[in-house]
Design a protein around this motif. Structure first.
Motif, short mmCIF file in Angstrom:
data_model
loop_
_atom_site.label_atom_id
_atom_site.label_comp_id
_atom_site.label_asym_id
_atom_site.label_seq_id
_atom_site.Cartn_x
_atom_site.Cartn_y
_atom_site.Cartn_z
N GLU A 180 9.76 -11.78 7.27
CA GLU A 180 10.05 -10.79 6.22
C GLU A 180 11.34 -10.06 6.57
O GLU A 180 11.57 -9.65 7.71
CB GLU A 180 8.90 -9.80 6.12
N ASN A 181 12.18 -9.90 5.56
CA ASN A 181 13.41 -9.15 5.76
C ASN A 181 13.08 -7.65 5.80
O ASN A 181 12.22 -7.16 5.05
CB ASN A 181 14.40 -9.47 4.65
N PHE A 182 13.75 -6.91 6.69
CA PHE A 182 13.42 -5.52 6.95
C PHE A 182 13.49 -4.67 5.69
O PHE A 182 14.41 -4.80 4.87
CB PHE A 182 14.38 -4.95 8.00
N PHE A 183 12.47 -3.84 5.52
CA PHE A 183 12.45 -2.89 4.39
C PHE A 183 12.06 -1.53 4.97
O PHE A 183 10.95 -1.36 5.49
CB PHE A 183 11.45 -3.34 3.32
N PHE A 184 12.97 -0.56 4.86
CA PHE A 184 12.78 0.75 5.51
C PHE A 184 11.58 1.49 4.90
O PHE A 184 11.39 1.50 3.69
CB PHE A 184 14.04 1.61 5.36
N GLY A 185 10.79 2.09 5.80
CA GLY A 185 9.71 2.97 5.37
C GLY A 185 8.37 2.29 5.23
O GLY A 185 7.39 2.96 4.86
N TYR A 186 8.31 1.00 5.52
CA TYR A 186 7.03 0.29 5.37
C TYR A 186 6.76 -0.53 6.63
O TYR A 186 7.66 -1.18 7.17
CB TYR A 186 7.05 -0.63 4.16
N ASP A 196 2.52 -1.34 4.41
CA ASP A 196 1.95 0.00 4.18
C ASP A 196 3.05 1.03 4.40
O ASP A 196 3.78 0.98 5.42
CB ASP A 196 0.79 0.23 5.16
N ASP A 197 3.17 1.94 3.39
CA ASP A 197 4.22 2.96 3.55
C ASP A 197 3.88 3.85 4.75
O ASP A 197 2.73 4.23 4.99
CB ASP A 197 4.40 3.79 2.28
N ILE A 208 0.85 -1.19 0.00
CA ILE A 208 0.00 0.00 0.00
C ILE A 208 0.89 1.24 0.00
O ILE A 208 1.72 1.42 0.90
CB ILE A 208 -0.93 0.01 1.23
N ASN A 209 0.71 2.03 -1.05
CA ASN A 209 1.50 3.26 -1.17
C ASN A 209 0.54 4.46 -1.12
O ASN A 209 0.21 5.07 -2.15
CB ASN A 209 2.29 3.28 -2.48
N ASP A 210 0.06 4.78 0.08
CA ASP A 210 -0.85 5.92 0.23
C ASP A 210 -0.21 7.09 0.95
O ASP A 210 -0.89 8.06 1.32
CB ASP A 210 -2.13 5.49 0.93
N ASN A 211 1.09 6.99 1.16
CA ASN A 211 1.80 8.07 1.86
C ASN A 211 3.08 8.45 1.12
O ASN A 211 4.07 8.86 1.72
CB ASN A 211 2.13 7.67 3.29
N GLY A 212 3.01 8.28 -0.20
CA GLY A 212 4.15 8.72 -1.00
C GLY A 212 5.18 7.65 -1.28
O GLY A 212 6.17 7.89 -1.97
N GLY A 213 4.97 6.41 -0.80
CA GLY A 213 5.92 5.35 -1.07
C GLY A 213 5.87 4.88 -2.51
O GLY A 213 4.85 5.05 -3.20
#
Length: 333
Positions: free
Chosen positions: A263-269, A299-300, A224-229
């Motif tokens: 899940e491997n870490f993904f920054f910003g989500y 979700d971003d 989900i990219n509802d915050n600019g991601g």
């Protein structure tokens, strides 16, 4: 009853066995010969016989027994003279593969001159084919089945793995009671469908190999990219039991049993809890041949901005922070 038994000779004098009549006995004379037909089928008998000086109620019988002489079955019965002639009978019911098979020739007549001569007695058959079915079980994906868990059959006859069994000549289907969590491959002397044709004398072997079917696990990612991601599903990667190598919507083979998906870490989500076939913490117990799908949503995370107002009243000013309105893109903060 003490006559010399002969076979494969000629009908000339001195070679045939003689059974004579004698007043008062019943039968007057009998010749009995046992034959072990173990390992043979389609049993036949051939002999030559001559009948001399029969009259009245004189009688010659050729008989066979399949129970060691307890009971007898007639091959032929004669009550008149006949010259040497060769007779063939068979296949004889019950004579196949029989340790207790016997041939009997007997005479009932009034005088010792009323006789029969028997020669060239031959009993023969065809070697019974044999078939061995071997069961092989491979458990390299967490399976626990053993050989005895797979009943084996030749036609409708149950057989034991590795044990040589005799079958009459003909066409058969080798099969098993399978397990849907195991693949099955038939090899050896059988065709792939288990069919096999046995002819007399055959010694054949068929093998059925069962291999446990590995389960698979697939991760289905929702972003989900509802915050600019701007990340997409394939930007995320996952681990199974702390080992990297899982990716979005690609099935991976593993073993039956308990596992942990992460899940491997993904920054910003921000990740959600796990769903689908996985428990909320990512744990899952897989069965053989299971195709599992686990889901997770990312979700971003909206960015945050803090505006700080600083007032310096060192020249006599009297305003404070509340006296100033602050905005971000015309939005008051």
């Amino acid at each position: 009853n003490n006559e010399i038994w002969t076979d494969n000779n000629t009908a000339s004098a001195g070679h045939a066995v003689e059974a004579d009549g004698f007043d008062g006995l019943n039968p007057d004379d009998a010749i009995i010969k046992p034959f072990d037909t173990t390992g043979y089928e389609n049993i036949k008998v051939r002999y030559s016989r001559r009948i001399s000086n029969f009259s009245g109620f004189d009688n010659f019988k050729a008989r066979y027994s399949t129970d060691g002489g307890v009971s007898w079955t007639n091959l032929e019965s004669l009550d008149s003279d006949t010259s040497f002639g060769s007779m063939i009978f068979g296949p004889l019911a019950g004579a196949d593969d029989n340790l207790n098979f016997q041939i009997r020739f007997e005479v009932n007549a009034n005088n010792s001159g009323d006789n029969s001569h028997i020669d060239d007695v031959v009993v023969w058959g065809e070697p019974i084919p044999s078939l061995t079915v071997i069961k092989s079980v491979i458990n390299d994906n967490g399976g626990l089945k053993i050989v005895s868990d797979f009943p084996l059959f030749v036609g409708a006859t149950g057989v034991t793995s590795g044990v040589q069994e005799e079958f009459s000549a003909g066409t058969y289907i080798v099969s098993e009671t399978g397990d849907p969590q195991y693949s099955a491959v038939i090899s050896g002397d059988c065709a792939e469908d288990g069919s096999i044709t046995l002819v007399p004398g055959d010694i054949k072997t068929c093998t059925i190999t069962n291999d446990d079917i590995a389960p698979t696990i697939k991760i289905f990612k929702t972003v989900i990219n509802d915050n600019g991601g701007s990340a997409v599903e394939n930007d995320f990667s996952f681990s199974l039991d702390s080992i990297p190598g899982l990716f979005h919507n690609i099935a991976a083979t593993t073993t039956a049993g308990s596992h942990i998906v992460s899940e491997n870490f993904f920054f910003g989500y921000a990740p959600s809890v796990w769903g689908g076939d996985c428990n909320s913490d990512g744990s899952i117990t897989l069965a053989l041949d299971q195709d599992a799908v686990c889901t997770i949503t990312n979700d971003d995370i909206a960015p945050k901005l803090t505006v700080i107002k600083i007032i310096n009243n060192n020249d006599g000013g009297l305003l404070n922070v509340a006296d100033f309105s602050l905005f971000v893109n015309e939005n008051p903060v």
